[in-house]
Scaffold this active site. Structure first.
Site, PDB file in Angstrom:
ATOM      1  N   GLY A   1       0.814  -1.215   0.000  1.00 22.55           N
ATOM      2  CA  GLY A   1       0.000   0.000   0.000  1.00 22.55           C
ATOM      3  C   GLY A   1       0.851   1.268   0.000  1.00 22.55           C
ATOM      4  O   GLY A   1       0.523   2.258  -0.648  1.00 22.55           O
ATOM      5  N   THR A   2       1.948   1.242   0.730  1.00 27.04           N
ATOM      6  CA  THR A   2       2.815   2.424   0.815  1.00 27.04           C
ATOM      7  C   THR A   2       3.343   2.793  -0.568  1.00 27.04           C
ATOM      8  O   THR A   2       3.290   3.967  -0.974  1.00 27.04           O
ATOM      9  CB  THR A   2       3.992   2.141   1.781  1.00 27.04           C
ATOM     10  OG1 THR A   2       3.448   1.910   3.077  1.00 27.04           O
ATOM     11  CG2 THR A   2       4.961   3.311   1.829  1.00 27.04           C
TER      12      THR A   2
ATOM     13  N   GLN B   1      -7.605   0.159   3.679  1.00 28.16           N
ATOM     14  CA  GLN B   1      -8.419  -0.419   4.752  1.00 28.16           C
ATOM     15  C   GLN B   1      -9.822  -0.788   4.281  1.00 28.16           C
ATOM     16  O   GLN B   1     -10.453  -1.658   4.867  1.00 28.16           O
ATOM     17  CB  GLN B   1      -8.528   0.559   5.932  1.00 28.16           C
ATOM     18  CG  GLN B   1      -7.213   0.793   6.667  1.00 28.16           C
ATOM     19  CD  GLN B   1      -6.694  -0.433   7.399  1.00 28.16           C
ATOM     20  OE1 GLN B   1      -7.408  -1.416   7.603  1.00 28.16           O
ATOM     21  NE2 GLN B   1      -5.442  -0.391   7.798  1.00 28.16           N
TER      22      GLN B   1
ATOM     23  N   THR C   1      11.323  -6.861 -11.693  1.00 28.80           N
ATOM     24  CA  THR C   1      10.755  -8.180 -12.012  1.00 28.80           C
ATOM     25  C   THR C   1       9.550  -8.453 -11.111  1.00 28.80           C
ATOM     26  O   THR C   1       9.628  -8.276  -9.890  1.00 28.80           O
ATOM     27  CB  THR C   1      11.838  -9.270 -11.841  1.00 28.80           C
ATOM     28  OG1 THR C   1      12.926  -8.935 -12.701  1.00 28.80           O
ATOM     29  CG2 THR C   1      11.294 -10.643 -12.191  1.00 28.80           C
TER      30      THR C   1
ATOM     31  N   CYS D   1       3.879   7.793  19.307  1.00 29.48           N
ATOM     32  CA  CYS D   1       4.700   8.616  20.194  1.00 29.48           C
ATOM     33  C   CYS D   1       6.022   8.945  19.523  1.00 29.48           C
ATOM     34  O   CYS D   1       6.452   8.290  18.597  1.00 29.48           O
ATOM     35  CB  CYS D   1       4.908   7.945  21.530  1.00 29.48           C
ATOM     36  SG  CYS D   1       5.639   6.345  21.479  1.00 29.48           S
TER      37      CYS D   1
HETATM   38  N1  PLP Z   1      -2.807   3.276   3.766  1.00 27.01           N
HETATM   39  C1  PLP Z   1      -3.511   2.935   4.843  1.00 27.01           C
HETATM   40  C2  PLP Z   1      -4.851   3.571   5.094  1.00 27.01           C
HETATM   41  C3  PLP Z   1      -3.012   1.978   5.722  1.00 27.01           C
HETATM   42  O1  PLP Z   1      -3.721   1.640   6.811  1.00 27.01           O
HETATM   43  C4  PLP Z   1      -1.748   1.395   5.452  1.00 27.01           C
HETATM   44  C5  PLP Z   1      -1.153   0.425   6.393  1.00 27.01           C
HETATM   45  O2  PLP Z   1      -1.460   0.387   7.552  1.00 27.01           O
HETATM   46  C6  PLP Z   1      -1.054   1.774   4.297  1.00 27.01           C
HETATM   47  C7  PLP Z   1      -1.611   2.730   3.474  1.00 27.01           C
HETATM   48  C8  PLP Z   1       0.274   1.173   3.941  1.00 27.01           C
HETATM   49  O3  PLP Z   1       0.100  -0.148   3.463  1.00 27.01           O
HETATM   50  P1  PLP Z   1       1.297  -1.208   3.498  1.00 27.01           P
HETATM   51  O4  PLP Z   1       1.421  -1.681   4.887  1.00 27.01           O
HETATM   52  O5  PLP Z   1       0.861  -2.299   2.565  1.00 27.01           O
HETATM   53  O6  PLP Z   1       2.509  -0.518   2.994  1.00 27.01           O
END
Ligand code: PLP
Length: 412
Positions: free
Chosen positions: A72-73, A183, A241, A329
């Protein structure tokens, strides 16, 4: 109850059997590089494209619009930085980007990075329940707005954004909309047309697939330049890849949630609602953050006034329940999560906020046990707080290695 209870599905969901089986089957087949011209490569290419079709089904989109990423990141980074690069590649100066104040750091940090290279960044405020006001977005849009990024569901509170109204505004203004659906995916179908978005991020490990893979859906007509450069994989949108094995697991998880998401989400929401009702009866002063808004059915952000969330999470862990804090924190000082701060939650309340996120495997028995245990531990901790305020001996100290962390930490 002797076994451990997992209630942290928003951090990561347990690997589904279907995903494990699919990866085991893929492991037993000879593997080639999907770009290789020989039979091994051809076999891997076919498997990869089959997986892509299954993931694309989550978006009800054609498979060539799905770009596999490392999670996701990376999907968020590609959406934001890739849109910005496409904007300047068209010969324009750095423009303007808009995101909500409750976005995940993967979005927020990408936008802050763009600020350092000349972009203007508007952070949209949210109301007390964590929702963006579409009127604020309408006011923020300008002639040089290159992208709007608003999440579907918040990872800490589960609160859903009014995406239909937001998409109507961005469409009318001709500005691409990115939706972080990390999410929301798998908890009700993410249908690209219905969301009205142009780019959507999802992550495999949040829907019961393996970690290390995610996807960005990109509408065919949406401009996007690559962030990772190298070979021309993923239709020149993401070099490297492709992880055929992980894609097989991701696709199996996508197939499972596609078939069962609605039914499972209903059952999980009923469990979550019962849990909240019973906790509200047993814990005086308990606040359910975001309760006034439409929320994901699996997520509870709960403020237990007067009880430190880090200690509560550790005591719950010792009692067998995996939950998480609702605040991050930084070195030396606990600070509230940016999500709760944006909602106007006071510092002291934020430091008393926990997140409980349920999943398909949770049972009535587990929730019964939780609603007994949590109030008992919270009462014990607030008694301890009163005793230590009157300088009497504190409760027995936590075991070594289980002290609240002072390192920077995010709420995944
Ligand atoms: N976006 C949201 C809303 C998330 O909750 C998260 C992970 O907690 C991410 C992006 C990032 O996803 P990933 O852990 O697959 O990099």
């Amino acid at each position: 109850m002797n076994r451990r209870v997992y209630l942290d599905h928003n951090a990561t969901a347990p690997l589904l059997d279907a995903a494990r089986d699919a990866m085991q089957a893929a492991l037993s087949r000879p593997a080639g590089n999907p770009s290789s011209p020989h039979a091994f490569g051809h076999q891997s290419r076919m498997e990869l494209e089959r997986s892509r079709r299954d993931v694309a089904a989550l978006f009800a989109a054609p498979s060539h619009e799905v770009v596999f990423t490392s999670g996701g990141t990376e999907a968020d980074n590609l959406a934001i930085q890739g849109s910005a690069r496409a904007w300047t590649a068209a010969g324009r100066p750095p423009g303007h980007i808009v995101a909500s104040a409750v976005e995940h750091p993967a979005v927020m940090e990408s936008c802050h990075y763009l600020e350092t290279v000349g972009w203007r960044f508007t952070l949209l405020p949210v109301d007390g329940a964590g929702r963006v006001d579409p009127a604020e977005l309408a006011r923020a849009l300008s002639a040089d707005t290159a992208l709007v990024s608003i999440m579907a569901a918040n990872n800490e509170t589960g609160v859903l954004q009014p995406l239909a109204q937001i998409a109507a505004l961005t469409r009318a203004a001709g500005v691409p909309l990115h939706v972080d659906a990390v999410q929301a995916a798998g908890r009700g179908v993410i249908e690209a047309g219905a969301l009205g978005a142009d780019l959507i991020s999802i992550s495999s490990h949040k829907i019961g697939g393996p970690t290390g893979i995610g996807a960005l859906w990109v509408r065919e007509t949406t401009p996007l330049a690559p962030v990772l450069r190298g070979g021309g994989q993923e239709r020149r949108r993401r070099a490297g890849t492709e992880p055929v094995l992980l894609a097989a697991g991701f696709a199996a998880a996508a197939r499972s949630v596609f078939v069962s998401a609605g039914r499972v989400a209903g059952r999980v929401a009923a469990l979550r609602d019962r849990m909240e009702q019973e906790l509200l009866l047993r814990l005086p002063g308990l606040i359910v953050q975001g309760a006034g808004a439409a929320r994901l059915g699996n997520t509870s952000s709960l403020t237990v006034p007067g009880v430190g969330n880090e200690t509560l999470v550790i005591r719950m862990d010792l009692a067998g329940f995996a939950i998480s804090t609702g605040s991050a924190c930084s070195t030396g000082a606990t600070r509230p999560s940016h999500v709760l701060a944006a909602m106007g939650v006071r510092r002291a309340e934020a430091a008393s906020t926990i997140r409980i996120s349920l999943g398909p495997s949770n049972t009535d028995e587990e929730i019964d046990a939780l609603v007994e245990t949590l109030p008992a531990i919270a009462a014990d901790l607030s008694r301890g707080a009163i005793l230590s305020r009157s300088s009497r001996p504190a409760l027995p100290s936590l075991p070594q290695g289980l002290r609240p962390s002072r390192r920077p930490r995010l709420v995944p």
